[in-house]
Every structure is written in C-alpha cells, then in structure tokens.
Motif scaffolding. Structure first.
Motif, PDB file in Angstrom:
ATOM      1  N   VAL A 119       0.859  -1.188   0.000  1.00 44.02           N
ATOM      2  CA  VAL A 119       0.000   0.000   0.000  1.00 44.02           C
ATOM      3  C   VAL A 119       0.886   1.225   0.000  1.00 44.02           C
ATOM      4  CG1 VAL A 119      -1.906  -1.141   1.225  1.00 44.02           C
ATOM      5  CG2 VAL A 119      -0.149   0.054   2.537  1.00 44.02           C
ATOM      6  N   GLY A 120       0.414   2.302  -0.617  1.00 41.39           N
ATOM      7  CA  GLY A 120       1.202   3.518  -0.632  1.00 41.39           C
ATOM      8  C   GLY A 120       0.356   4.732  -0.929  1.00 41.39           C
ATOM      9  N   SER A 121       0.821   5.884  -0.459  1.00 46.76           N
ATOM     10  CA  SER A 121       0.105   7.136  -0.680  1.00 46.76           C
ATOM     11  C   SER A 121       1.102   8.288  -0.761  1.00 46.76           C
ATOM     12  CB  SER A 121      -0.892   7.395   0.453  1.00 46.76           C
ATOM     13  OG  SER A 121      -1.540   8.633   0.281  1.00 46.76           O
ATOM     14  N   LEU A 147       5.624  11.837   0.503  1.00 47.07           N
ATOM     15  CA  LEU A 147       5.339  10.399   0.475  1.00 47.07           C
ATOM     16  C   LEU A 147       4.743  10.076   1.832  1.00 47.07           C
ATOM     17  CD1 LEU A 147       5.548   7.608  -0.916  1.00 47.07           C
ATOM     18  CD2 LEU A 147       7.803   7.381   0.156  1.00 47.07           C
ATOM     19  N   SER A 148       3.446   9.902   1.866  1.00 43.86           N
ATOM     20  CA  SER A 148       2.731   9.761   3.135  1.00 43.86           C
ATOM     21  C   SER A 148       2.980   8.402   3.782  1.00 43.86           C
ATOM     22  CB  SER A 148       1.233   9.966   2.902  1.00 43.86           C
ATOM     23  OG  SER A 148       0.539   9.945   4.123  1.00 43.86           O
ATOM     24  N   HIS A 149       2.878   7.341   3.003  1.00 45.95           N
ATOM     25  CA  HIS A 149       3.234   6.018   3.520  1.00 45.95           C
ATOM     26  C   HIS A 149       3.514   5.057   2.378  1.00 45.95           C
ATOM     27  CE1 HIS A 149      -1.253   5.548   3.182  1.00 45.95           C
ATOM     28  NE2 HIS A 149      -0.892   4.380   2.669  1.00 45.95           N
ATOM     29  N   LEU A 150       4.313   4.031   2.686  1.00 42.37           N
ATOM     30  CA  LEU A 150       4.612   2.957   1.756  1.00 42.37           C
ATOM     31  C   LEU A 150       4.966   1.727   2.579  1.00 42.37           C
ATOM     32  CD1 LEU A 150       6.978   3.185  -1.374  1.00 42.37           C
ATOM     33  CD2 LEU A 150       6.664   1.114  -0.036  1.00 42.37           C
ATOM     34  N   TYR A 151       4.157   0.692   2.459  1.00 39.03           N
ATOM     35  CA  TYR A 151       4.405  -0.560   3.179  1.00 39.03           C
ATOM     36  C   TYR A 151       4.228  -1.736   2.231  1.00 39.03           C
ATOM     37  CZ  TYR A 151       3.782   2.080   7.558  1.00 39.03           C
ATOM     38  OH  TYR A 151       3.893   2.987   8.585  1.00 39.03           O
ATOM     39  N   GLN A 163      10.256  -0.870  -4.522  1.00 40.77           N
ATOM     40  CA  GLN A 163      10.816   0.060  -5.488  1.00 40.77           C
ATOM     41  C   GLN A 163       9.781   0.442  -6.544  1.00 40.77           C
ATOM     42  OE1 GLN A 163      13.996   1.332  -5.277  1.00 40.77           O
ATOM     43  NE2 GLN A 163      13.454   2.700  -6.973  1.00 40.77           N
ATOM     44  N   ALA A 164       9.032  -0.549  -7.010  1.00 43.70           N
ATOM     45  CA  ALA A 164       8.005  -0.282  -8.017  1.00 43.70           C
ATOM     46  C   ALA A 164       6.920   0.638  -7.465  1.00 43.70           C
ATOM     47  CB  ALA A 164       7.394  -1.592  -8.503  1.00 43.70           C
ATOM     48  N   LEU A 165       6.536   0.427  -6.221  1.00 43.65           N
ATOM     49  CA  LEU A 165       5.540   1.293  -5.589  1.00 43.65           C
ATOM     50  C   LEU A 165       6.069   2.717  -5.456  1.00 43.65           C
ATOM     51  CD1 LEU A 165       3.720  -0.580  -2.663  1.00 43.65           C
ATOM     52  CD2 LEU A 165       2.646   0.824  -4.436  1.00 43.65           C
ATOM     53  N   LEU A 166       7.320   2.832  -5.015  1.00 48.12           N
ATOM     54  CA  LEU A 166       7.923   4.164  -4.862  1.00 48.12           C
ATOM     55  C   LEU A 166       7.935   4.902  -6.200  1.00 48.12           C
ATOM     56  CD1 LEU A 166       9.442   6.156  -2.953  1.00 48.12           C
ATOM     57  CD2 LEU A 166      11.552   5.116  -3.793  1.00 48.12           C
ATOM     58  N   GLU A 167       8.329   4.215  -7.252  1.00 48.40           N
ATOM     59  CA  GLU A 167       8.410   4.855  -8.567  1.00 48.40           C
ATOM     60  C   GLU A 167       7.028   5.201  -9.114  1.00 48.40           C
ATOM     61  OE1 GLU A 167      10.765   2.181 -10.880  1.00 48.40           O
ATOM     62  OE2 GLU A 167      12.575   2.544  -9.680  1.00 48.40           O
ATOM     63  N   ALA A 168       6.019   4.407  -8.753  1.00 47.83           N
ATOM     64  CA  ALA A 168       4.660   4.726  -9.185  1.00 47.83           C
ATOM     65  C   ALA A 168       4.113   5.939  -8.435  1.00 47.83           C
ATOM     66  CB  ALA A 168       3.750   3.521  -8.978  1.00 47.83           C
ATOM     67  N   LEU A 169       4.494   6.080  -7.173  1.00 43.72           N
ATOM     68  CA  LEU A 169       4.023   7.204  -6.371  1.00 43.72           C
ATOM     69  C   LEU A 169       4.814   8.482  -6.654  1.00 43.72           C
ATOM     70  CD1 LEU A 169       3.614   5.244  -3.025  1.00 43.72           C
ATOM     71  CD2 LEU A 169       1.752   6.434  -4.205  1.00 43.72           C
ATOM     72  N   ALA A 187      14.162   0.656   6.160  1.00 43.92           N
ATOM     73  CA  ALA A 187      13.531   1.743   5.416  1.00 43.92           C
ATOM     74  C   ALA A 187      14.537   2.856   5.122  1.00 43.92           C
ATOM     75  CB  ALA A 187      12.341   2.294   6.190  1.00 43.92           C
ATOM     76  N   LEU A 188      15.369   3.185   6.109  1.00 43.25           N
ATOM     77  CA  LEU A 188      16.378   4.234   5.895  1.00 43.25           C
ATOM     78  C   LEU A 188      17.303   3.891   4.740  1.00 43.25           C
ATOM     79  CD1 LEU A 188      17.388   5.268   9.523  1.00 43.25           C
ATOM     80  CD2 LEU A 188      16.550   6.797   7.732  1.00 43.25           C
ATOM     81  N   ARG A 189      17.769   2.636   4.690  1.00 43.79           N
ATOM     82  CA  ARG A 189      18.653   2.226   3.596  1.00 43.79           C
ATOM     83  C   ARG A 189      17.929   2.312   2.255  1.00 43.79           C
ATOM     84  NH1 ARG A 189      20.064  -1.817   7.398  1.00 43.79           N
ATOM     85  NH2 ARG A 189      18.721  -3.321   6.318  1.00 43.79           N
ATOM     86  N   PHE A 190      16.670   1.896   2.242  1.00 37.70           N
ATOM     87  CA  PHE A 190      15.877   1.931   1.008  1.00 37.70           C
ATOM     88  C   PHE A 190      15.747   3.357   0.487  1.00 37.70           C
ATOM     89  CE2 PHE A 190      11.562   2.501  -0.783  1.00 37.70           C
ATOM     90  CZ  PHE A 190      11.682   1.725  -1.927  1.00 37.70           C
TER      91      PHE A 190
END
Length: 223
Positions: A119-121, A147-151, A163-169, A187-190
């Motif tokens: 999920v992501g927002s 970036l409100s959230h990504l899990y 990574q795909a979610l991050l790039e879509a958001l 998460a910090l490393r990501f």
C-alpha cells in the motif's frame, strides 16, 4: 586390485567430491522470485480492505519498537482511517478533473491471486500532524510533495515491489519528502538508495506512536 587399499581411498575421495558438490549447490546465491501482480489506483470498494492492510502492516513494522497498546490503538482507528481515505479519493478525483495535483493519491499492490501485498500514498501538501506536533519547531520542507506512507508485506521484501511502488508514487524521481522512524534501518537504507537524505528536522513520534525518534528525509528533483 579392485579390493586393494587404493580402490577404497578412491571411493572415499569420490564420495567427498560428491558431498562437496552438494554443499556447493546449497551455497549458491538464491534468486529471489519477482512479484507477479499489479499496482493500481485505489477504488472506493477497496478502501476497507486497503485500510486493514495498512493498519496491520503499520503494526507489524513497528512491533519491535512499541508496546502492546500500539496495536490496539491503531486497530481502533480503522473506521476513522477508512473515512479519511474515502474523502481523499473523492478529493483526488476532483483534483484530477480540474487539472491540479491531488492532495493524496493511494495505490494498492496485489499479487497474482488478488491479495494485497503493498500500500502507498503520496501527494501535494504537508501532513496535518506535523505542525500540530512540532509547533514552533516545525520548518517547511524544501518541497511540499510528501510520500505519506509505503508498506509491503514481509514476504515480498527484496523482490522489487517496494521500489516499483515508490516509482509509481513518485514518477520520474520527483522531489518529495517523508518521515521515517530513525530505528527503521531497512527503510532508511531503502530511501537513501533512492536519493533521500535527512534534512535536519527531527522529533519523537508522540506517545500514541511509542515516542520513538523520527527523521524527516527529502529528495531534490532528479534533474
């Protein structure tokens, strides 16, 4: 000669070689399977399922940092979170129709069998809790796109879904900021791999969220 000591030694040697070959096969790097599924905009009919997944992933992510009351508090907020997401979906549709940046977009990732695995927002406008919680200590981020959230579920970690979610958001490596628990090292490393850096603002997460240290990270435009 077939029964001599040299034949026994040769047999033992062949046995050792076979065993070593088996060990080498076990030690080969394991290829992590890629996730087969789909990332899509959230719809109203999916909101309750999405919010349940968001809440449970939040609880799972921070379980090692907070007390048992954290899970109960988050689950008690299910209805409130769902109402907020329904309102944000309506506002997003209206913003898109008007040609302006939505306050929040929500994306949901599902596996090939339809289960939610991420999920992501993200959207335009700082998080409402920031100014309330920090008061005079709050300073504006370099960008107001957040970036409100990504899990993602643990079973897909390392598959590229996050990574795909991050790039879509945040398409095109767009400028954005986010908040992260300082003790959430994965998460910090990501985010650091994706160009985010601490921008100097930090606080605790508040008693309701375990009073853990938070960092604000920001990323400039890719260009």
């Amino acid at each position: 000669a077939a029964d001599g000591p040299h034949s026994n030694a040769g047999g033992r040697a062949r046995g050792v070689l076979r065993e070593w070959g088996h060990v080498r096969r076990l030690l080969r790097p394991v290829q992590v399977p890629r996730v087969t599924g789909q990332i899509a905009p959230l719809t109203h009919r999916e909101v309750e399922e999405y919010v349940r997944a968001h809440v449970e992933l939040t609880i799972l992510t921070y379980a090692h940092l907070v007390g048992p009351e954290f899970a109960a508090a988050r689950r008690a907020e299910l209805s409130e979170w769902a109402d907020d997401v329904h309102r944000e979906l309506d506002a997003c549709a209206a913003a898109v129709a008007s040609g302006v940046e939505p306050h929040r977009r929500h994306l949901v990732a599902r596996n090939a069998r339809g289960g939610i695995v991420g999920v992501g927002s993200a959207g335009e406008g700082v998080e409402g809790w920031e100014t309330r919680h920090l008061g005079e200590r709050w300073v504006p981020p370099a960008t107001t796109f957040v970036l409100s959230h990504l899990y993602t579920v643990p079973g897909v970690h390392g598959t590229g879904l996050g990574q795909a979610l991050l790039e879509a958001l945040l398409p095109g490596g767009r400028s954005a900021y986010l908040w992260v628990f300082a003790e959430n090292h994965r998460a910090l490393r990501f985010y650091e791999r994706n160009g985010f850096r601490a921008d100097g603002l930090a606080c605790d997460s508040g008693e309701g969220w375990g009073a853990r240290p938070l960092l604000r990270l920001a990323r400039p435009d890719a260009g």
